[in-house]
Design a protein around this motif. Structure first.
Motif, mmCIF file in Angstrom:
data_model
loop_
_atom_site.group_PDB
_atom_site.id
_atom_site.type_symbol
_atom_site.label_atom_id
_atom_site.label_comp_id
_atom_site.label_asym_id
_atom_site.label_seq_id
_atom_site.Cartn_x
_atom_site.Cartn_y
_atom_site.Cartn_z
ATOM 1 N N UNK A 268 0.849 -1.198 0.000
ATOM 2 C CA UNK A 268 0.000 0.000 0.000
ATOM 3 C C UNK A 268 0.878 1.240 0.000
ATOM 4 N N UNK A 269 0.529 2.226 -0.896
ATOM 5 C CA UNK A 269 -0.672 2.243 -1.635
ATOM 6 C C UNK A 269 -0.713 1.624 -3.023
ATOM 7 N N UNK A 270 0.362 1.038 -3.583
ATOM 8 C CA UNK A 270 0.365 0.555 -4.958
ATOM 9 C C UNK A 270 -0.809 -0.362 -5.262
ATOM 10 N N UNK A 271 -1.140 -1.266 -4.338
ATOM 11 C CA UNK A 271 -2.130 -2.302 -4.615
ATOM 12 C C UNK A 271 -3.496 -2.029 -3.981
ATOM 13 N N UNK A 272 -3.727 -0.808 -3.578
ATOM 14 C CA UNK A 272 -4.965 -0.492 -2.877
ATOM 15 C C UNK A 272 -6.200 -0.810 -3.723
ATOM 16 N N UNK A 273 -6.230 -0.412 -4.966
ATOM 17 C CA UNK A 273 -7.392 -0.651 -5.824
ATOM 18 C C UNK A 273 -7.667 -2.138 -5.992
ATOM 19 N N UNK A 274 -6.604 -2.916 -6.197
ATOM 20 C CA UNK A 274 -6.787 -4.357 -6.358
ATOM 21 C C UNK A 274 -7.329 -4.997 -5.088
ATOM 22 N N UNK A 275 -6.791 -4.608 -3.951
ATOM 23 C CA UNK A 275 -7.248 -5.174 -2.687
ATOM 24 C C UNK A 275 -8.717 -4.838 -2.434
ATOM 25 N N UNK A 276 -9.122 -3.604 -2.743
ATOM 26 C CA UNK A 276 -10.518 -3.224 -2.588
ATOM 27 C C UNK A 276 -11.410 -4.048 -3.519
ATOM 28 N N UNK A 277 -10.939 -4.308 -4.713
ATOM 29 C CA UNK A 277 -11.710 -5.131 -5.647
ATOM 30 C C UNK A 277 -11.877 -6.553 -5.112
ATOM 31 N N UNK A 278 -10.856 -7.102 -4.485
ATOM 32 C CA UNK A 278 -10.938 -8.447 -3.938
ATOM 33 C C UNK A 278 -11.936 -8.505 -2.781
ATOM 34 N N UNK A 279 -11.946 -7.462 -1.950
ATOM 35 C CA UNK A 279 -12.913 -7.417 -0.855
ATOM 36 C C UNK A 279 -14.327 -7.246 -1.408
ATOM 37 N N UNK A 280 -14.485 -6.369 -2.389
ATOM 38 C CA UNK A 280 -15.795 -6.159 -3.003
ATOM 39 C C UNK A 280 -16.340 -7.453 -3.606
ATOM 40 N N UNK A 281 -15.462 -8.235 -4.217
ATOM 41 C CA UNK A 281 -15.900 -9.505 -4.798
ATOM 42 C C UNK A 281 -16.388 -10.446 -3.713
ATOM 43 N N UNK A 282 -15.681 -10.490 -2.580
ATOM 44 C CA UNK A 282 -16.091 -11.360 -1.474
ATOM 45 C C UNK A 282 -17.430 -10.923 -0.888
ATOM 46 N N UNK A 283 -17.669 -9.610 -0.844
ATOM 47 C CA UNK A 283 -18.936 -9.102 -0.327
ATOM 48 C C UNK A 283 -20.083 -9.429 -1.282
ATOM 49 N N UNK A 284 -19.843 -9.266 -2.574
ATOM 50 C CA UNK A 284 -20.889 -9.465 -3.578
ATOM 51 C C UNK A 284 -21.123 -10.933 -3.924
ATOM 52 N N UNK A 285 -20.130 -11.785 -3.646
ATOM 53 C CA UNK A 285 -20.232 -13.193 -4.046
ATOM 54 C C UNK A 285 -19.876 -14.105 -2.868
ATOM 55 N N UNK A 286 -20.695 -14.099 -1.821
ATOM 56 C CA UNK A 286 -20.350 -14.845 -0.600
ATOM 57 C C UNK A 286 -20.162 -16.339 -0.803
ATOM 58 N N UNK A 287 -20.817 -16.917 -1.806
ATOM 59 C CA UNK A 287 -20.677 -18.353 -2.019
ATOM 60 C C UNK A 287 -19.629 -18.716 -3.053
ATOM 61 N N UNK A 288 -18.993 -17.714 -3.640
ATOM 62 C CA UNK A 288 -18.063 -17.947 -4.743
ATOM 63 C C UNK A 288 -16.629 -17.549 -4.381
ATOM 64 N N UNK A 289 -16.483 -16.492 -3.618
ATOM 65 C CA UNK A 289 -15.158 -15.972 -3.279
ATOM 66 C C UNK A 289 -14.324 -17.037 -2.572
ATOM 67 N N UNK A 290 -13.018 -17.081 -2.857
ATOM 68 C CA UNK A 290 -12.135 -18.080 -2.226
ATOM 69 C C UNK A 290 -11.839 -17.708 -0.771
ATOM 70 N N UNK A 291 -12.539 -18.328 0.143
ATOM 71 C CA UNK A 291 -12.391 -18.025 1.566
ATOM 72 C C UNK A 291 -11.777 -19.211 2.305
ATOM 73 N N UNK A 292 -11.109 -18.919 3.402
ATOM 74 C CA UNK A 292 -10.567 -19.978 4.267
ATOM 75 C C UNK A 292 -11.733 -20.652 4.980
ATOM 76 N N UNK A 293 -11.852 -21.982 4.882
ATOM 77 C CA UNK A 293 -12.955 -22.667 5.550
ATOM 78 C C UNK A 293 -12.839 -22.555 7.074
ATOM 79 N N UNK A 294 -13.968 -22.635 7.746
ATOM 80 C CA UNK A 294 -14.010 -22.428 9.198
ATOM 81 C C UNK A 294 -13.051 -23.360 9.939
#
Length: 299
Positions: A268-294
């Motif tokens: 940061x800040x070089x990768x700020x836009x990309x990181x925000x996009x990755x978070x936005x994808x996780x918010x918009x696609x809760x069943x699709x985003x690559x998340x660490x299992x519980x």
């Protein structure tokens, strides 16, 4: 089988980035040990005390016999080696330097309250003696959150400590706790923590998710009755707000601790836009985003 050369009082903790370091305890436990979110040193055997010089020297000698020239990194445990007087730390660093010819760096956890007791000149002397990285538990930049979790620090005490660390030429690695303020204080926790990071520009910044492997009772007692843990989506929204408010120039950012659902890595800040996009994808696609299992999450 030979016993390990270092005499530990379990459990022993270290930052993820110190996985290849020799862990040398110079204290037992944490000199503060009142944070309601932290269970690292709550066991009776982890009551705080500074170790004797002779015991530390003996452990260094035993490690040298066992590992010889292989030791290139040392982490000074437990919770805050910086509570020791500068003269004692200098003696330990000198012993390490003379014993391990391949030694390249020494590091330690660090409470802002203990940095306040040392001058910039003292910190610079420690750096010249071999100390390189201090891991600072910022946790939050919001004074209300810090008060509720009994951190014993404030926005100003953490800002002052990091300013002093940087003035001495030391490297800072800052840890922030996602979800520490719960639902009620999430926004101010995210915004004020980002503001503190912007003002201090840490070299390394990592986020962990607040968790309670031994139950929430201790935390709730200190925080108050209105604590409502953030949902997974709530954690993502908070980390997004935190990232969105960050204005960093050259900070290595990691959100890859085992407690995190969503792994984020960048500068940061070089990768700020990309990181925000990755978070936005996780918010918009809760069943699709690559998340660490519980089952893989933990401390």
């Amino acid at each position: 089988m030979n016993a390990f050369p270092i005499r530990y009082i379990e459990p022993v903790f270290r930052p993820p980035s110190e996985a290849k370091s020799l862990i040398l305890p110079v204290t037992n436990g944490c000199s503060w040990n009142k944070c309601t979110f932290c269970e690292m040193y709550t066991q009776p055997q982890k009551k705080f005390r500074a170790r004797k010089d002779d015991d530390i020297r003996q452990d260094i000698a035993s490690a040298a016999s066992a590992f010889g020239g292989q030791v290139s990194r040392v982490f000074l445990a437990d919770g805050d080696a910086m509570v020791l007087p500068t003269r004692r730390l200098l003696a330990i660093l000198a012993e390490l330097k003379s014993t391990f010819p391949a030694l390249r760096r020494v590091s330690s956890y660090c409470l802002p309250r203990n940095v306040a007791r040392k001058t910039v000149d003292e910190l610079a002397e420690l750096r010249e003696a071999g100390l390189e990285i201090l891991y600072v538990g910022m946790e939050s930049g919001d004074d209300e959150v810090l008060r509720r979790v009994n951190k014993g620090e404030s926005y100003e005490s953490t800002r002052s400590a990091l300013t002093k660390i940087h003035a001495a030429g030391l490297t800072s690695s800052v840890m922030v706790l996602n979800g520490l303020g719960g639902e009620a204080l999430s926004e101010q926790h995210a915004v004020n923590t980002a503001r503190l990071c912007n003002e201090t520009q840490p070299h390394f910044l990592s986020t962990l998710v607040v968790s309670f492997p031994q139950g929430e009772a201790r935390f709730r007692e200190g925080f108050g009755s209105d604590f409502e843990p953030l949902s997974q989506q709530g954690l993502f929204r908070e980390i997004r707000q935190f990232l969105d408010n960050l204005e960093l120039t050259k900070t290595v950012f990691r959100s890859d601790h085992a407690s995190n659902y969503l792994v984020l890595k960048g500068t940061l800040g070089r990768d700020k836009s990309r990181l925000l996009e990755e978070v936005d994808f996780a918010i918009a696609n809760p069943g699709v985003a690559p998340l660490r299992p519980e089952w893989m999450r933990g401390l």
